[in-house]
Enzyme design. Structure first.
Site, short mmCIF file in Angstrom:
data_model
loop_
_atom_site.label_atom_id
_atom_site.label_comp_id
_atom_site.label_asym_id
_atom_site.label_seq_id
_atom_site.Cartn_x
_atom_site.Cartn_y
_atom_site.Cartn_z
NE ARG A 39 37.99 38.35 48.67
CZ ARG A 39 38.24 38.60 47.39
NH1 ARG A 39 39.38 39.60 47.42
NH2 ARG A 39 38.92 38.02 46.59
NE ARG A 78 30.09 46.53 45.33
CZ ARG A 78 29.71 47.65 45.94
NH1 ARG A 78 31.11 48.09 44.93
NH2 ARG A 78 29.45 47.17 46.63
NE ARG A 131 42.58 37.56 46.38
CZ ARG A 131 43.11 38.73 46.32
NH1 ARG A 131 43.74 39.72 47.28
NH2 ARG A 131 42.26 39.75 45.35
CE LYS A 146 35.93 41.38 36.45
NZ LYS A 146 35.73 40.26 37.21
CG ASN A 180 43.88 40.10 42.83
OD1 ASN A 180 43.32 41.28 42.12
ND2 ASN A 180 42.65 39.64 42.58
CG ASP A 217 39.65 37.93 43.53
OD1 ASP A 217 40.64 37.62 44.37
OD2 ASP A 217 39.95 39.05 42.54
CD GLU A 256 39.13 40.39 39.40
OE1 GLU A 256 40.28 40.90 40.35
OE2 GLU A 256 37.99 41.07 39.32
CE LYS A 262 38.88 43.84 37.91
NZ LYS A 262 40.17 44.77 37.93
#
Length: 324
Positions: free
Chosen positions: A228, A236, A213, A162, A286, A276, A284, A127
């Site tokens: 997504r 979400r 993604r 978050k 990852n 993301d 984000e 994050k």
């Protein structure tokens, strides 16, 4: 060259979802190439007299939803006996995860290629690291102060809050200005001011275009990804939270974001990452156990595991050449 030995550190293999698990896809690719696979969980890693060692289980893997693995033996040995180690343990990013990265850092010092780089796994919070690329991100805030969060909410009208150490959409909240639950949500997510959280301005494109993604190998993006789309009644964009997947081809903006962050990922030894993107914004980065390659492959036949292993093989060869 002798047979390549690869270790994979991951969550218990019996508990994964084999139809979509990226670590299993990697092991299937390794087996296809004739590499020797050593399976490990975090509890298998240890330091003995300053040397990185582990319990390593040999296994066969199968592309079968009923039986996706079988153990064929085990041994204890030095992690440096492996050519490459994939650290694929899912968050939470807690002290146990951090200790495991120290063990893997010793393994790297002793000769193994560790992916992703263990020091960078500690340094690059998924994050927080977006703050190094503010030109790519929505208005963002990292704080544990209720007053500061409320001021940010007043400025932007609607925000996402978050935690910094979870995955899969866990403990992600949307707060709109005037929401009577604002104080309760902030107290919950910050632990009454005892934990840092990330807040971001709400990006409305999540509702129609979803949370995209994008996979990067050595800092270079795969041309296709999945968006997504949140399930009805949910905010979400996480498959684990019930979102549906739709394929997409990277836009010019997506590629610009990847150009901005790719060099930093390569420099830090982050060879396999998943970012993301919502609308025009990076949300984000990852690095611990990026997923979604099987969903992307199913739509576009991209062969991401094969491309990643080509990259791994190049890195292994370079490392071997450097020893000579």
């Amino acid at each position: 060259m002798s047979k390549i030995k690869i270790g994979v550190v991951m969550d218990p293999i019996h508990s994964i979802h084999p139809e979509k698990d990226t670590s299993l896809a990697f092991m299937l690719e390794a087996q296809k190439r004739g590499w020797e696979i050593a399976y490990m969980e975090m509890a298998d890693l240890f330091l003995r007299d300053g040397h990185a060692e582990a319990r390593m289980r040999r296994l066969n893997v199968f592309n079968d939803l009923q039986k996706w693995f079988e153990f064929t033996g085990e041994e204890y040995g030095a992690l440096s006996d492996l050519d490459v180690i994939l650290m694929r343990k899912d968050p939470p990013f807690d002290i146990e995860f951090i200790v495991a990265t120290y063990i893997l850092e010793k393994a790297e010092e002793e000769g193994a290629l560790v992916v992703n780089n263990p020091r960078s796994l500690r340094d690059v919070n998924e994050k927080i690291f977006t703050a190094w690329f503010p030109q790519c991100c929505p208005p963002s805030l990292l704080t544990r102060s209720e007053k500061t969060i409320k001021s940010f909410l007043d400025t932007h009208g609607k925000i996402v809050v978050k935690p910094t150490d979870k995955m899969g959409g866990r403990s992600v909240f949307i707060i709109a200005k005037g929401d009577p639950n604002t104080r309760v949500i902030i107290e919950e997510v910050t632990g009454s001011g005892s934990r840092y959280i990330q807040a971001q301005a709400y990006i409305p494109e999540i509702e129609t275009l979803g949370d995209k993604r994008i996979i990067l190998i050595d800092g270079i993006p795969v041309d296709y990804g999945i968006a997504r789309i949140p399930a009805g009644g949910d905010h979400r964009g996480n498959l684990a939270a019930g979102a549906r997947a739709e394929g997409f081809e990277l836009t010019a903006r997506d590629r610009w974001i990847c150009d901005q962050i790719g060099p930093a990922l390569r420099e830090r030894g982050l060879l396999f990452t998943g970012i993301d993107v919502i609308g025009d914004y990076l949300t984000e980065i990852n690095v611990t156990s990026p997923t979604c390659i099987r969903e992307i492959d199913a739509i576009f036949n991209t062969g991401i595991a094969s491309r990643f292993f080509d990259s791994l093989q190049n890195h292994i060869h370079k490392k071997e050449a450097g020893k000579n």
